[in-house]
Write an enzyme that holds these catalytic residues in place. Structure first.
Site, PDB file in Angstrom:
ATOM      1  N   HIS A 187       0.847  -1.191   0.000  1.00  0.00           N
ATOM      2  CA  HIS A 187       0.000   0.000   0.000  1.00  0.00           C
ATOM      3  C   HIS A 187       0.886   1.247   0.000  1.00  0.00           C
ATOM      4  CE1 HIS A 187       0.458  -0.957   4.409  1.00  0.00           C
ATOM      5  NE2 HIS A 187       0.906   0.284   4.353  1.00  0.00           N
TER       6      HIS A 187
HETATM    7  C1  T46 Z   1       4.299   0.578   6.744  1.00  0.00           C
HETATM    8  C2  T46 Z   1       4.633  -0.697   7.386  1.00  0.00           C
HETATM    9  C3  T46 Z   1       6.026  -0.731   7.872  1.00  0.00           C
HETATM   10  C4  T46 Z   1      -3.835  -0.108  13.418  1.00  0.00           C
HETATM   11  O1  T46 Z   1      -4.924  -0.343  13.960  1.00  0.00           O
HETATM   12  N1  T46 Z   1      -3.103   0.995  13.786  1.00  0.00           N
HETATM   13  C5  T46 Z   1      -1.908   1.307  13.221  1.00  0.00           C
HETATM   14  O2  T46 Z   1      -1.289   2.310  13.598  1.00  0.00           O
HETATM   15  C6  T46 Z   1      -1.397   0.436  12.175  1.00  0.00           C
HETATM   16  C7  T46 Z   1      -0.071   0.747  11.488  1.00  0.00           C
HETATM   17  C8  T46 Z   1      -2.129  -0.650  11.813  1.00  0.00           C
HETATM   18  N2  T46 Z   1      -3.315  -0.915  12.432  1.00  0.00           N
HETATM   19  C9  T46 Z   1      -4.090  -2.123  12.013  1.00  0.00           C
HETATM   20  C10 T46 Z   1      -4.730  -1.969  10.644  1.00  0.00           C
HETATM   21  C11 T46 Z   1      -4.720  -3.370  10.091  1.00  0.00           C
HETATM   22  O3  T46 Z   1      -5.859  -4.046  10.531  1.00  0.00           O
HETATM   23  O4  T46 Z   1      -3.190  -3.230  11.900  1.00  0.00           O
HETATM   24  C12 T46 Z   1      -3.508  -4.017  10.742  1.00  0.00           C
HETATM   25  C13 T46 Z   1      -2.307  -4.114   9.819  1.00  0.00           C
HETATM   26  O5  T46 Z   1      -1.977  -2.809   9.398  1.00  0.00           O
HETATM   27  P1  T46 Z   1      -1.209  -2.498   8.025  1.00  0.00           P
HETATM   28  O6  T46 Z   1      -1.917  -3.101   6.880  1.00  0.00           O
HETATM   29  O7  T46 Z   1      -1.005  -1.021   7.995  1.00  0.00           O
HETATM   30  O8  T46 Z   1       0.174  -3.267   8.292  1.00  0.00           O
HETATM   31  P2  T46 Z   1       1.529  -3.328   7.479  1.00  0.00           P
HETATM   32  O9  T46 Z   1       2.529  -3.943   8.399  1.00  0.00           O
HETATM   33  O10 T46 Z   1       1.348  -3.959   6.159  1.00  0.00           O
HETATM   34  O11 T46 Z   1       1.962  -1.802   7.191  1.00  0.00           O
HETATM   35  C14 T46 Z   1       2.367  -0.931   8.219  1.00  0.00           C
HETATM   36  C15 T46 Z   1       2.097   0.519   7.843  1.00  0.00           C
HETATM   37  O12 T46 Z   1       0.739   0.742   7.531  1.00  0.00           O
HETATM   38  C16 T46 Z   1       2.901   0.937   6.652  1.00  0.00           C
HETATM   39  O13 T46 Z   1       2.744   2.303   6.426  1.00  0.00           O
HETATM   40  O14 T46 Z   1       5.162   1.241   6.182  1.00  0.00           O
HETATM   41  O15 T46 Z   1       3.758  -1.039   8.478  1.00  0.00           O
END
Ligand code: T46
Length: 131
Positions: free
Chosen positions: A52
């Site tokens: 993303h």
């Molecule tokens: C990036 C990489 C390194 C939350 O509820 N709060 C938060 O602050 C975050 C970051 C996530 N979430 C929840 C939302 C989703 O249900 O945790 C789940 C996984 O989140 P996300 O799809 O964002 O996870 P990653 O590890 O693919 O990505 C994240 C960051 O979004 C992204 O910007 O650089 O970590």
């Protein structure tokens, strides 16, 4: 202005016999006010995270343990590859970069973020991102 990703070399305070401290500090080596800190851990090494981009969010990522391989893509399709393999190294990621991440089994990623969590800030469809 088109801001580019930037590697940050944090100071290492200490020495091999005592260990080290590195510091991230607003107005010194962090270019934004930190509104959120999150960390990821126990990611199996066959899993790819990310997939993303963010409309407004700026971040600094640090692999405080282990190794994180990160690919960024800009809206023109140009790719940037980074290997975060030491806790004294950070990566500043501006808004509007598509990211994918791979973790070694022992990797712990700490993220300093410029905004609170908002699902509306995510672009999860790559074809929309490159438009
Ligand atoms: C990036 C990489 C390194 C939350 O509820 N709060 C938060 O602050 C975050 C970051 C996530 N979430 C929840 C939302 C989703 O249900 O945790 C789940 C996984 O989140 P996300 O799809 O964002 O996870 P990653 O590890 O693919 O990505 C994240 C960051 O979004 C992204 O910007 O650089 O970590």
């Amino acid at each position: 202005m088109f801001i580019k990703p930037t590697v940050i070399e944090f100071n290492k305070i200490g020495n091999p016999s005592l260990g080290y401290i590195s510091v991230a500090e607003v107005q010194d080596n962090i270019a934004f006010e930190i509104k959120r800190v999150y960390w990821t851990y126990y990611t199996p090494d066959h899993v790819q995270r990310g997939g993303h981009a963010h409309k407004n969010l700026q971040q600094v990522l640090v692999a405080v343990s282990g190794i994180i391989e990160l690919t960024l893509k800009d809206t023109k399709g140009i790719e940037y590859f980074y290997k975060l393999d030491k806790p004294s190294m950070g990566l500043f990621i501006p808004e509007n970069y598509w990211r994918t991440l791979k973790f070694s089994h022992n990797a712990v990623l700490v993220c300093l973020a410029s905004e609170i969590y908002k699902e509306e800030d995510y672009i999860r469809d790559f074809s929309k991102f490159i438009k």
